[in-house]
Design an enzyme around this catalytic site. Sequence first.
Site, PDB file in Angstrom:
ATOM      1  N   GLY A 244       0.835  -1.197   0.000  1.00  0.00           N
ATOM      2  CA  GLY A 244       0.000   0.000   0.000  1.00  0.00           C
ATOM      3  C   GLY A 244       0.869   1.246   0.000  1.00  0.00           C
ATOM      4  O   GLY A 244       1.861   1.327   0.721  1.00  0.00           O
ATOM      5  N   SER A 277       1.825  -2.582   4.273  1.00  0.00           N
ATOM      6  CA  SER A 277       1.944  -1.124   4.176  1.00  0.00           C
ATOM      7  C   SER A 277       3.353  -0.738   3.750  1.00  0.00           C
ATOM      8  O   SER A 277       4.322  -1.454   4.027  1.00  0.00           O
ATOM      9  CB  SER A 277       1.641  -0.471   5.521  1.00  0.00           C
ATOM     10  OG  SER A 277       2.738  -0.619   6.414  1.00  0.00           O
ATOM     11  N   ASP A 278       3.456   0.399   3.052  1.00  0.00           N
ATOM     12  CA  ASP A 278       4.766   1.019   2.955  1.00  0.00           C
ATOM     13  C   ASP A 278       5.169   1.419   4.371  1.00  0.00           C
ATOM     14  O   ASP A 278       4.336   1.505   5.276  1.00  0.00           O
ATOM     15  CB  ASP A 278       4.728   2.223   2.012  1.00  0.00           C
ATOM     16  CG  ASP A 278       6.082   2.483   1.365  1.00  0.00           C
ATOM     17  OD1 ASP A 278       7.107   2.055   1.929  1.00  0.00           O
ATOM     18  OD2 ASP A 278       6.126   3.106   0.294  1.00  0.00           O
ATOM     19  N   TRP A 279       6.453   1.650   4.562  1.00  0.00           N
ATOM     20  CA  TRP A 279       6.982   1.831   5.917  1.00  0.00           C
ATOM     21  C   TRP A 279       6.465   3.140   6.519  1.00  0.00           C
ATOM     22  O   TRP A 279       6.730   4.216   5.993  1.00  0.00           O
ATOM     23  CB  TRP A 279       8.502   1.771   5.872  1.00  0.00           C
ATOM     24  CG  TRP A 279       9.061   0.386   6.091  1.00  0.00           C
ATOM     25  CD1 TRP A 279      10.008   0.034   7.006  1.00  0.00           C
ATOM     26  CD2 TRP A 279       8.695  -0.836   5.422  1.00  0.00           C
ATOM     27  NE1 TRP A 279      10.237  -1.324   6.947  1.00  0.00           N
ATOM     28  CE2 TRP A 279       9.457  -1.883   5.985  1.00  0.00           C
ATOM     29  CE3 TRP A 279       7.792  -1.160   4.409  1.00  0.00           C
ATOM     30  CZ2 TRP A 279       9.349  -3.211   5.573  1.00  0.00           C
ATOM     31  CZ3 TRP A 279       7.674  -2.476   3.985  1.00  0.00           C
ATOM     32  CH2 TRP A 279       8.454  -3.486   4.565  1.00  0.00           C
TER      33      TRP A 279
END
Length: 746
Positions: A244, A277-279
């Site tokens: 994401g 998720s992206d970080w």
Amino acid sequence: MKIKSIYTSMIAASLLAASCKDSNQTVQISNETMTVEYKGTPISKAFDAKIDSLVSQMTLEEKSGVLHGNSMFATKAVERLGIPELTMADGPLGVREEISRDSWAAAGWDNDFATYYPAGGGLAATWNTELAYLFGTSVGEEAIARDKDVLLSPAINIIRTPLGGRTYEYFTEDPFLNKKMSVPFIVGVQENDVAVCVKHFAANNQETHRDYVDVQIEERALREIYLPAFEAAVKEAHAYSFMGAYNKFRGEYLCENGYMLNEILRKEWGFEGIVISDWAAVHDTKKSIENGLDVEMGTPKPFNEFFYADSLIEKVKSGEIAESDVDIHVKRVLRMMFTLKSIDDKGRAKGSINTEDHFEDAYKIAAESVVLLKNAKNLLPLKTDIIKSIAVIGNNAMKKNALGGFGAGVKTKREVTPLEGLQNRLPKSIEINYAEGYLERYSNNEKAKLGDITLSGPATINTLEPALLDEAIKAAKNSDVAIIFAGSNRDYETEASDRGSLDLPFGQEELIKKVLEVNPNTIVVFIAGAPFDIEDISKKSSSLIWSWFNGSEGGNALADVILGNVNPSGKLPWTMPKKIEDSPAHATNSFPGDETVSYTEGILVGYRWFDTKKIEPLYPFGYGLSYTTFEFSNLKTDKTAYDKDDMIKVSFDLKNTGTTDGKEVAQLYISDEESYVEKAAQELKGFQKISVKSGETKHVTITLPAKELAYYNEVKKEWLVESGSYKIKIGNSSRGIKAETKININ
């Protein structure tokens, strides 16, 4: 070629061709080309009963641990139930070095060296789906050898602006080329029991304000331009995970965007994997759980403070979130882990890393990625039998790019620079006179810091050092030929910032012009991932080459092209404009936005804009020269009229009319001039890379599903193929159309 599903017999190949429906992957048989399809393996449901049993035994705290990072690149294990960590690694350029569990500092291992592969732009420039598969299998072998479950790759966002900080990493501006290169890469990785994580889903096309910018795209443009590669990753490659994105889309962050994650990704496309998720891209526990996010990763807070950690546990205990909703996400994660054999390790692939075979894989990709832009005086390939000395000029001749910038680098034992490549390949009798020419210098107060997002990115000092300039001019004067290695690097083109302009940094344009003044036998080689303003240089120089951040063997591959050991066959995967104002996002003043960015150019992205608006690019999409010449003839279709579910077979002859064996990329474009809705002047809908010997003619067939002619109807919310007349065009770039014919769709 390490293709596990390759068929070597004529009978098997014929059976394979008969089963193909929608592909541009080719197997050469005699004088014909045939289509082969890459199909991935779906997530396994064979372990569902065991998964249900495991979940029933897990505490809420254990379930939470499976759903969020417990180290920088892993979730938490449930050792008492035999559930290991879900391990991840960055991977666009190769498997990232091991880092500390609780910080971005290197772990300091001495056994985490890996192969540095060409960046995404270089792979896309090969226009070779077999090499995309080779890349996937090779880097997949390296990832599993490092015991990684998920490779955070490929990055397949559309290149909307030439200034994008991650243009070097992304593949292309075109959705068709994008999906055709993405699918075999994904299949190749996942055949090694490693999940890809396709990123960044979706509408993530700039670094400026990426943490919060709200992207507004009309539905048709979303469907036709920005989603096709993601959809193919699900339906054809069966990607096991998606990432994401950071930004918002239509008012909702993408890691909690129900329309994108639940409605499109899962319900429409049938995605059965997990969304990571992206970080640090998660903003709300409840919204993310309910709208489709499975695993939260990120920094910089303590792991127990993640939204899927203490907050999730508290909201379940208070009744705000149902534990049954949490179970859905846990089961998805476990299903993927069983598919990868990471829970039950029987028969899991072992892989290998940092091997000569993998360096050879990187070489093959790099060698086919190099683009010959200009060769007006036939200075290339270099004729070493009449040359006694060569001036090699430019910081980029010695620059290494495996590490650098903000983002995923690779710790590698081998990165052959351009200078080293020439030293390896040139006869010992030829003297090399090296001059650095320019310094890579940045303004200390403006250089982008890690994590800072600035429109200008790293600000450079563009003045030349007089002593270095004098040294370069002297080397050029005293040499038979000069080669300038200019362009960019991975500190200048980087995640977390977009460039402020198309200008060449570090005073390079002045350096190039002054060297050309003293030695007209000068070859200019650009090493970069994104377009620059090189119009003036293009006018003044007779010989131009474009290369990329091209991996461990990049210098050897580039030297082989310069010397003619390899005939260049790369094609630009994006349009190079004459000026930034010609590019659609800039012509419409819709980049970068502030709180909101509206993609007002709609479907006219990249060459679609240039061709429709009749704007002349400096170098068009799909462009690239060769040391030989090709002739297209006898363009035909197997019928003149088709139904909307038919397969259109487009055939033509391709002759090598030169004196050198070579490879040409035949590109098939479609025009619909009678449409009731706005369409681009032409759209890429097929391509094949064909090897043709000098004097040889090959008969080529490209199979095009009529459904590829569809546009997305926003009112009916479906894809529609209009009846009527269409032009079929064949050529070697979007502006190099060699023949055309017409068909009718009933």
